[in-house]
Structure formats: C-alpha cells, structure tokens
Scaffold this motif. Structure first.
Motif, mmCIF file in Angstrom:
data_model
loop_
_atom_site.group_PDB
_atom_site.id
_atom_site.type_symbol
_atom_site.label_atom_id
_atom_site.label_comp_id
_atom_site.label_asym_id
_atom_site.label_seq_id
_atom_site.Cartn_x
_atom_site.Cartn_y
_atom_site.Cartn_z
ATOM 1 N N LEU A 130 0.833 -1.206 0.000
ATOM 2 C CA LEU A 130 0.000 0.000 0.000
ATOM 3 C C LEU A 130 0.867 1.255 0.000
ATOM 4 O O LEU A 130 0.554 2.234 -0.691
ATOM 5 N N THR A 131 1.960 1.227 0.731
ATOM 6 C CA THR A 131 2.874 2.377 0.739
ATOM 7 C C THR A 131 3.496 2.574 -0.639
ATOM 8 O O THR A 131 3.621 3.712 -1.115
ATOM 9 N N ALA A 132 3.861 1.473 -1.296
ATOM 10 C CA ALA A 132 4.428 1.569 -2.652
ATOM 11 C C ALA A 132 3.430 2.167 -3.635
ATOM 12 O O ALA A 132 3.823 2.796 -4.627
ATOM 13 N N LEU A 133 2.140 2.008 -3.356
ATOM 14 C CA LEU A 133 1.090 2.560 -4.213
ATOM 15 C C LEU A 133 0.612 3.932 -3.739
ATOM 16 O O LEU A 133 -0.416 4.431 -4.202
ATOM 17 N N GLY A 134 1.362 4.542 -2.815
ATOM 18 C CA GLY A 134 1.040 5.894 -2.385
ATOM 19 C C GLY A 134 -0.040 5.993 -1.328
ATOM 20 O O GLY A 134 -0.605 7.071 -1.127
ATOM 21 N N LEU A 135 -0.309 4.895 -0.628
ATOM 22 C CA LEU A 135 -1.390 4.888 0.368
ATOM 23 C C LEU A 135 -0.868 4.671 1.790
ATOM 24 O O LEU A 135 -1.597 4.189 2.659
ATOM 25 N N GLY A 136 0.366 5.035 2.028
ATOM 26 C CA GLY A 136 0.949 4.830 3.338
ATOM 27 C C GLY A 136 0.231 5.555 4.451
ATOM 28 O O GLY A 136 0.269 5.117 5.611
ATOM 29 N N ASP A 137 -0.439 6.667 4.113
ATOM 30 C CA ASP A 137 -1.172 7.416 5.140
ATOM 31 C C ASP A 137 -2.662 7.068 5.167
ATOM 32 O O ASP A 137 -3.446 7.743 5.844
ATOM 33 N N GLN A 139 -9.217 1.358 -5.801
ATOM 34 C CA GLN A 139 -8.682 0.444 -6.806
ATOM 35 C C GLN A 139 -7.217 0.118 -6.534
ATOM 36 O O GLN A 139 -6.772 -0.998 -6.792
ATOM 37 N N ARG A 140 -6.472 1.040 -5.962
ATOM 38 C CA ARG A 140 -5.094 0.741 -5.587
ATOM 39 C C ARG A 140 -5.049 -0.285 -4.450
ATOM 40 O O ARG A 140 -4.152 -1.138 -4.411
ATOM 41 N N VAL A 141 -6.006 -0.212 -3.539
ATOM 42 C CA VAL A 141 -6.102 -1.237 -2.502
ATOM 43 C C VAL A 141 -6.364 -2.600 -3.143
ATOM 44 O O VAL A 141 -5.751 -3.607 -2.771
ATOM 45 N N ALA A 142 -7.246 -2.640 -4.143
ATOM 46 C CA ALA A 142 -7.547 -3.900 -4.840
ATOM 47 C C ALA A 142 -6.313 -4.444 -5.559
ATOM 48 O O ALA A 142 -6.087 -5.665 -5.597
ATOM 49 N N ILE A 143 -5.507 -3.559 -6.122
ATOM 50 C CA ILE A 143 -4.277 -3.982 -6.796
ATOM 51 C C ILE A 143 -3.298 -4.570 -5.787
ATOM 52 O O ILE A 143 -2.696 -5.631 -6.023
ATOM 53 N N ALA A 144 -3.138 -3.882 -4.640
ATOM 54 C CA ALA A 144 -2.251 -4.405 -3.597
ATOM 55 C C ALA A 144 -2.728 -5.773 -3.120
ATOM 56 O O ALA A 144 -1.922 -6.690 -2.901
ATOM 57 N N ARG A 145 -4.041 -5.938 -2.961
ATOM 58 C CA ARG A 145 -4.601 -7.229 -2.531
ATOM 59 C C ARG A 145 -4.261 -8.335 -3.538
ATOM 60 O O ARG A 145 -3.951 -9.470 -3.156
ATOM 61 N N ALA A 146 -4.317 -8.000 -4.827
ATOM 62 C CA ALA A 146 -4.022 -9.000 -5.862
ATOM 63 C C ALA A 146 -2.555 -9.413 -5.856
ATOM 64 O O ALA A 146 -2.212 -10.505 -6.321
ATOM 65 N N LEU A 147 -1.684 -8.545 -5.342
ATOM 66 C CA LEU A 147 -0.245 -8.823 -5.358
ATOM 67 C C LEU A 147 0.282 -9.400 -4.047
ATOM 68 O O LEU A 147 1.430 -9.850 -3.984
ATOM 69 N N ARG A 189 -4.893 7.254 -15.303
ATOM 70 C CA ARG A 189 -3.477 7.289 -15.698
ATOM 71 C C ARG A 189 -2.563 7.113 -14.494
ATOM 72 O O ARG A 189 -1.598 6.349 -14.534
ATOM 73 N N ILE A 190 -2.864 7.793 -13.400
ATOM 74 C CA ILE A 190 -2.037 7.698 -12.190
ATOM 75 C C ILE A 190 -2.045 6.273 -11.647
ATOM 76 O O ILE A 190 -0.987 5.706 -11.304
ATOM 77 N N VAL A 191 -3.241 5.672 -11.570
ATOM 78 C CA VAL A 191 -3.344 4.311 -11.045
ATOM 79 C C VAL A 191 -2.595 3.338 -11.943
ATOM 80 O O VAL A 191 -1.874 2.450 -11.457
ATOM 81 N N PHE A 192 -2.717 3.486 -13.270
ATOM 82 C CA PHE A 192 -2.008 2.611 -14.201
ATOM 83 C C PHE A 192 -0.505 2.737 -14.022
ATOM 84 O O PHE A 192 0.222 1.734 -14.010
ATOM 85 N N GLU A 193 -0.005 3.961 -13.905
ATOM 86 C CA GLU A 193 1.429 4.156 -13.751
ATOM 87 C C GLU A 193 1.944 3.442 -12.506
ATOM 88 O O GLU A 193 2.969 2.743 -12.545
ATOM 89 N N GLN A 194 1.231 3.603 -11.402
ATOM 90 C CA GLN A 194 1.654 2.957 -10.156
ATOM 91 C C GLN A 194 1.501 1.440 -10.242
ATOM 92 O O GLN A 194 2.369 0.685 -9.777
ATOM 93 N N PHE A 195 0.422 0.996 -10.842
ATOM 94 C CA PHE A 195 0.160 -0.430 -11.010
ATOM 95 C C PHE A 195 1.278 -1.098 -11.801
ATOM 96 O O PHE A 195 1.860 -2.106 -11.373
ATOM 97 N N PHE A 196 1.623 -0.529 -12.958
ATOM 98 C CA PHE A 196 2.631 -1.156 -13.805
ATOM 99 C C PHE A 196 4.025 -1.087 -13.184
ATOM 100 O O PHE A 196 4.808 -2.028 -13.287
ATOM 101 N N GLN A 197 4.334 0.019 -12.529
ATOM 102 C CA GLN A 197 5.638 0.121 -11.886
ATOM 103 C C GLN A 197 5.789 -0.947 -10.810
ATOM 104 O O GLN A 197 6.820 -1.625 -10.726
ATOM 105 N N LEU A 198 4.752 -1.107 -9.987
ATOM 106 C CA LEU A 198 4.822 -2.091 -8.911
ATOM 107 C C LEU A 198 4.843 -3.515 -9.459
ATOM 108 O O LEU A 198 5.613 -4.358 -8.979
#
Length: 227
Positions: A130-137, A152-160, A182-191
């Motif tokens: 979650l921190t890697a996806l910008g949700l540390g706080d 959706q970033r939480v859902a991506i972290a759950r999948a990984l 676009r922001i979510v895709f960028e973070q998703f693909f980087q992670l």
C-alpha cells in the motif's frame, strides 16, 4: 519454476448457439513472461473476458492447454488447480470488491490470513504494498473513506500480496476518470514490474496501452499483435 507466468497453447472456446457453434477463441497462443506487461484489446464481445477466464483457470477451455508458471493446469484435480490459482494468480476487476467493514490494511492482508500467514507478517506485507502505491497514510481508512482511485489501488495491492506469478486485470480503471486512471495505471505497472509479476490487462483505453510492453488484440477469435 518457469520464466513464463502464463502460456496458452492452441486454446479454444466454443459456445452452442441454437444449432451451431459460436467460436470465441480459435486456437489462441500466448506467452506472458514474468515482469512483462501485456495489453489485451478488442471490442465488446470479442472474447477478452473468455480469454482471461481461461487464463485464470475460471473456465475450462474447449481445447488447448493452459500453463501457469510452467505447470499444465487442466490435467490437475479441481483441488490442486484451485491451489495453483490461489498461489500463482492475482485478479483485479473493474469493481474493487473491497470488504466495507475492514480497513485498507486488512483488506489487503486478508488473502494472506486465509493462506495461514501470521497476522503481523501479513499486515507488514500489506503495508509495504500500500505504501508503494502511495497509500501509506491511508492504511486504516475503510473503503467508504477512500476515493475511487484509492479503492482500486487497494484492490491492486490485494491482488499482489500473495506474490503471484501472474496478474490478470479486466478493465481495472474502467470506473475512474482519465487523470486518476493514468495515475493508477502508472503505479500499477511500476509495482507489477518491480515485483516480477507477468500481467495481462484487458482494456478499452488505448491511451493506457502505452505503458505496456506488448499489445495484443482479439480479432474473430484469433490473437494478433498490435504493438
């Protein structure tokens, strides 16, 4: 172990429509390597969901073979195939399907709880993703307290979180506005790349395919490379 997260060999999917067979997938071949991001495009009804369901071991294809991390899946028993799917495949859908009574941290840690990982270890891994996806706080916010992009970033972290070899995503930003998408895709693909996961992503958003290593299209049941 294989360097291919996913391999489809001559995979076909047919449905009975009246007195004839409707061919959705026609001997499709596809290889997705670990760390590779592959886009899947095509109009509605072209068979993208059928291909994802076959790749994710959710539907038995009418013919052909599906290999997950080098293992041929369909000769296995139902129990062993379910275990293979749980260990090696992560799913991200258009709708996040988060549990409203849990905060972001425990929504992500839940698959590890189910797998028997100690609570502290599971939560630590969830917090890392979650921190890697910008949700540390936002770790202790429930879904209703999060924006659509954050959910959706939480859902991506759950999948990984269970460290899958393969990530399958079906319109993962379909409900988001273009900037958030676009922001979510960028973070998703980087992670995904950092984690060494092979990703197959079905999307209608051609703009987002620029983040991908390859783009494949379904055309009359055949898979053809667009880029």
């Amino acid at each position: 172990m294989s360097d291919a997260a996913l391999e489809l060999r001559a995979v076909s999917r047919r449905f009975r429509s009246g007195d004839r067979d409707l061919v959705v997938l026609n001997e499709v071949d596809l290889r997705v390597s670990k760390g590779e991001l592959v886009g899947l495009v095509g109009p509605s009804g072209s068979g993208k969901s059928s291909l994802l369901h076959a790749a994710g071991l959710l539907e038995r294809p009418s013919g052909g073979e599906v290999f997950i991390d080098g293992v041929s899946a369909w000769p296995m028993s139902d129990r062993d195939r379910t275990a293979l799917r749980r260990r090696h495949i992560g799913f991200v859908y258009q709708f996040h399907h988060l549990l409203p009574e849990f905060d972001a941290l425990d929504n992500v840690a839940l698959p590890q709880f189910i797998a028997g990982v100690a609570r502290g270890e599971a939560r630590a891994e969830a917090a890392r993703l979650l921190t890697a996806l910008g949700l540390g706080d936002r770790l202790h916010h429930r879904p209703a307290q999060l924006s659509g992009g954050e959910q959706q970033r939480v859902a991506i972290a759950r999948a990984l979180v269970n460290k899958p070899s393969l990530l399958l995503a079906d319109e993962p930003t379909g409900n988001l506005d273009p900037d958030t998408s676009r922001i979510v895709f960028e973070q998703f693909f980087q992670l995904a790349r950092e984690e060494g996961v092979g990703a197959l992503v079905a999307t209608h958003n051609v703009e987002l395919t620029r983040f991908m290593d390859r783009v494949m299209a379904l055309d009359h049941g055949k898979l053809v490379q667009r880029r």
